[in-house]
Motif scaffolding. Sequence first.
Motif, PDB file in Angstrom:
ATOM      1  N   THR A 160     -15.349 -18.401 -65.476  1.00  0.00           N
ATOM      2  CA  THR A 160     -16.434 -17.928 -64.610  1.00  0.00           C
ATOM      3  C   THR A 160     -17.623 -18.880 -64.613  1.00  0.00           C
ATOM      4  OG1 THR A 160     -17.213 -16.572 -66.465  1.00  0.00           O
ATOM      5  CG2 THR A 160     -15.843 -15.486 -64.791  1.00  0.00           C
ATOM      6  N   VAL A 161     -17.810 -19.606 -65.713  1.00  0.00           N
ATOM      7  CA  VAL A 161     -18.884 -20.594 -65.788  1.00  0.00           C
ATOM      8  C   VAL A 161     -18.467 -21.890 -65.098  1.00  0.00           C
ATOM      9  CG1 VAL A 161     -20.304 -21.983 -67.347  1.00  0.00           C
ATOM     10  CG2 VAL A 161     -19.816 -19.589 -67.904  1.00  0.00           C
ATOM     11  N   ILE A 162     -17.253 -22.367 -65.395  1.00  0.00           N
ATOM     12  CA  ILE A 162     -16.775 -23.630 -64.829  1.00  0.00           C
ATOM     13  C   ILE A 162     -16.731 -23.556 -63.302  1.00  0.00           C
ATOM     14  CG2 ILE A 162     -14.789 -25.182 -64.677  1.00  0.00           C
ATOM     15  CD1 ILE A 162     -14.149 -24.339 -67.597  1.00  0.00           C
ATOM     16  N   LEU A 199     -35.177 -34.087 -69.618  1.00  0.00           N
ATOM     17  CA  LEU A 199     -34.529 -32.793 -69.846  1.00  0.00           C
ATOM     18  C   LEU A 199     -33.796 -32.321 -68.596  1.00  0.00           C
ATOM     19  CD1 LEU A 199     -34.071 -30.265 -71.607  1.00  0.00           C
ATOM     20  CD2 LEU A 199     -36.286 -29.420 -70.788  1.00  0.00           C
ATOM     21  N   ALA A 200     -34.370 -32.592 -67.416  1.00  0.00           N
ATOM     22  CA  ALA A 200     -33.767 -32.136 -66.163  1.00  0.00           C
ATOM     23  C   ALA A 200     -32.408 -32.766 -65.911  1.00  0.00           C
ATOM     24  CB  ALA A 200     -34.702 -32.443 -64.988  1.00  0.00           C
ATOM     25  N   VAL A 201     -32.138 -33.932 -66.506  1.00  0.00           N
ATOM     26  CA  VAL A 201     -30.827 -34.561 -66.346  1.00  0.00           C
ATOM     27  C   VAL A 201     -29.737 -33.681 -66.953  1.00  0.00           C
ATOM     28  CG1 VAL A 201     -29.435 -36.568 -66.967  1.00  0.00           C
ATOM     29  CG2 VAL A 201     -31.819 -36.879 -66.285  1.00  0.00           C
ATOM     30  N   LEU A 202     -30.069 -32.966 -68.025  1.00  0.00           N
ATOM     31  CA  LEU A 202     -29.085 -32.128 -68.717  1.00  0.00           C
ATOM     32  C   LEU A 202     -29.135 -30.667 -68.294  1.00  0.00           C
ATOM     33  CD1 LEU A 202     -29.423 -33.513 -72.359  1.00  0.00           C
ATOM     34  CD2 LEU A 202     -27.618 -34.000 -70.703  1.00  0.00           C
ATOM     35  N   ALA A 234     -23.855 -25.357 -64.541  1.00  0.00           N
ATOM     36  CA  ALA A 234     -23.623 -24.092 -65.247  1.00  0.00           C
ATOM     37  C   ALA A 234     -23.026 -24.333 -66.628  1.00  0.00           C
ATOM     38  CB  ALA A 234     -22.701 -23.202 -64.410  1.00  0.00           C
ATOM     39  N   VAL A 235     -22.108 -25.288 -66.737  1.00  0.00           N
ATOM     40  CA  VAL A 235     -21.501 -25.605 -68.036  1.00  0.00           C
ATOM     41  C   VAL A 235     -22.544 -26.166 -68.992  1.00  0.00           C
ATOM     42  CG1 VAL A 235     -19.886 -27.166 -69.196  1.00  0.00           C
ATOM     43  CG2 VAL A 235     -19.160 -25.907 -67.167  1.00  0.00           C
ATOM     44  N   LEU A 236     -23.414 -27.047 -68.496  1.00  0.00           N
ATOM     45  CA  LEU A 236     -24.466 -27.609 -69.346  1.00  0.00           C
ATOM     46  C   LEU A 236     -25.421 -26.510 -69.830  1.00  0.00           C
ATOM     47  CD1 LEU A 236     -25.296 -30.922 -67.464  1.00  0.00           C
ATOM     48  CD2 LEU A 236     -24.251 -30.705 -69.718  1.00  0.00           C
ATOM     49  N   ALA A 238     -19.640 -27.364 -55.231  1.00  0.00           N
ATOM     50  CA  ALA A 238     -19.066 -26.489 -56.259  1.00  0.00           C
ATOM     51  C   ALA A 238     -18.955 -27.220 -57.591  1.00  0.00           C
ATOM     52  CB  ALA A 238     -17.703 -25.980 -55.805  1.00  0.00           C
ATOM     53  N   GLY A 239     -18.558 -28.495 -57.552  1.00  0.00           N
ATOM     54  CA  GLY A 239     -18.445 -29.260 -58.785  1.00  0.00           C
ATOM     55  C   GLY A 239     -19.778 -29.517 -59.439  1.00  0.00           C
TER      56      GLY A 239
END
Length: 462
Positions: free
Chosen positions: A75-77, A365-368, A325-327, A318-319
């Motif tokens: 659901t996160v990926i 920080l925004a990069v991650l 979302a994963v980060l 989507a990617g």
Amino acid sequence: MFKTPALSHAVALVALSGAAVLGFVPPAWLPAGTGATTAIALATIALYATGLIPEAVTSLLFFFAAMLLAVAPPTVIFAGFSSTAFWIIFGGLIIGMGIRHTGLGAHIAALLLARLPSRYGLVIAATALTGLAFAFLMPGAMGRMVLLVPIAVAVADRLGFAAESNGRIALVLAAVFGTHVGSFAILPSNTPNVVWSGAMQSIHGIEIGYLEYLWWHFPVLGVMRSLLLVVLIVRLFPDALPTHDARSESPAAMDHQQRAMGFVLFAALALWVTDFLHGVGPAWIALAAAIVCLLQPQRLVPQRPFAALDIGPLLLVAGVLGLGAVLAHSGIGEAAFVQMLPHLPFEAGADAQNYAVVSLGGVALAVLTAMPGVPAIGVPLGETLSQATGWPLQSVLTILAASYSTYLLPYQAPPILVGAQLGQVPWGALTRFTLIFAGLSILLIFPLHYAWLAAIGLLAGG
């Protein structure tokens, strides 16, 4: 982004090698079990940035690797497919198809061209100014993209700019960045601002007013950065208006199809502008408008609309959103920031240095975390930052607006991603422009923003 294939290959090779090292030997400060997540994120960002393979294929590789190594729940990926950004770009693609199919875009473009100036640079400036004006009228950045980008494309068509020509890219970028960049100086006009003000109130009990926020940020982050935007677009994408003057061509009267499409577009605009009354999000308004178009094939869209639909932009969005979302799920960004915080060169009384550390730290920080993650992580750390800088809490957290409005790569800003995909801006051109604009913003706009905040007395020592 990178101008030569050799450089793209070199950058990608270095990043992929670094990702492999992180996957097998993660640093101690990473949250437990996130080495693979960090490796996948770094590799994905490198492939997006270099354009070494098609962006949609990069998204598929991300989904495959993330699921194979189980770095997060499905659901996160696959969160990108359920996000509002995915559905607003789907709706926007259908609306744009209808605008082109019916000829409504060409009709609107003809009306606009009669009022636009006759010089290339002024046309770009007028487009960016229109986007900025809409940031005051429509609170949702996504809705503004769906409305403005098809019209910008129609203006480019009317002027005779070919696909992927400098003029077409410049017009789309002026519309996309024009309505997004200035919105960071207008409190309710985008998600990061809302996250920032909501966190300020819920965590610290500080309520920020609309005019107060506008006074702090609009003169520099709104006006000055918009001027920089126009100059940079014209310099990076030079072109000239065609010798044939499209302004002299009077548009024909609207036919039945154009009037029907115009009604759909007007209804969507009215609903976007009044979302504070009915509470329906811009994505679902765009989707409803798309459904209306699809229910009337051959009138508002081609007979086989889905055969004509390019799914590449949908997979890219989507990617990118799944990566974000994963980060966020992994906590990598917060862990990195907390790890670095004690080592940052804060010094009470060194106001310019403190501004630089806070603003640049937020950019990193925004990069991650992508843009909304900066206020989400930074505002709770307000007391720590206040003690380190010697500034009042409100002062130090106000600087975060400069951070989360400055993104190095397009994946950090979903509205930019959506607008560029709707306008079919080549990924390399978009990435290169985003990075250069961010660099110039840091070098030119950040010092002006610091000087302005100090001049109005918001910063200690100002």
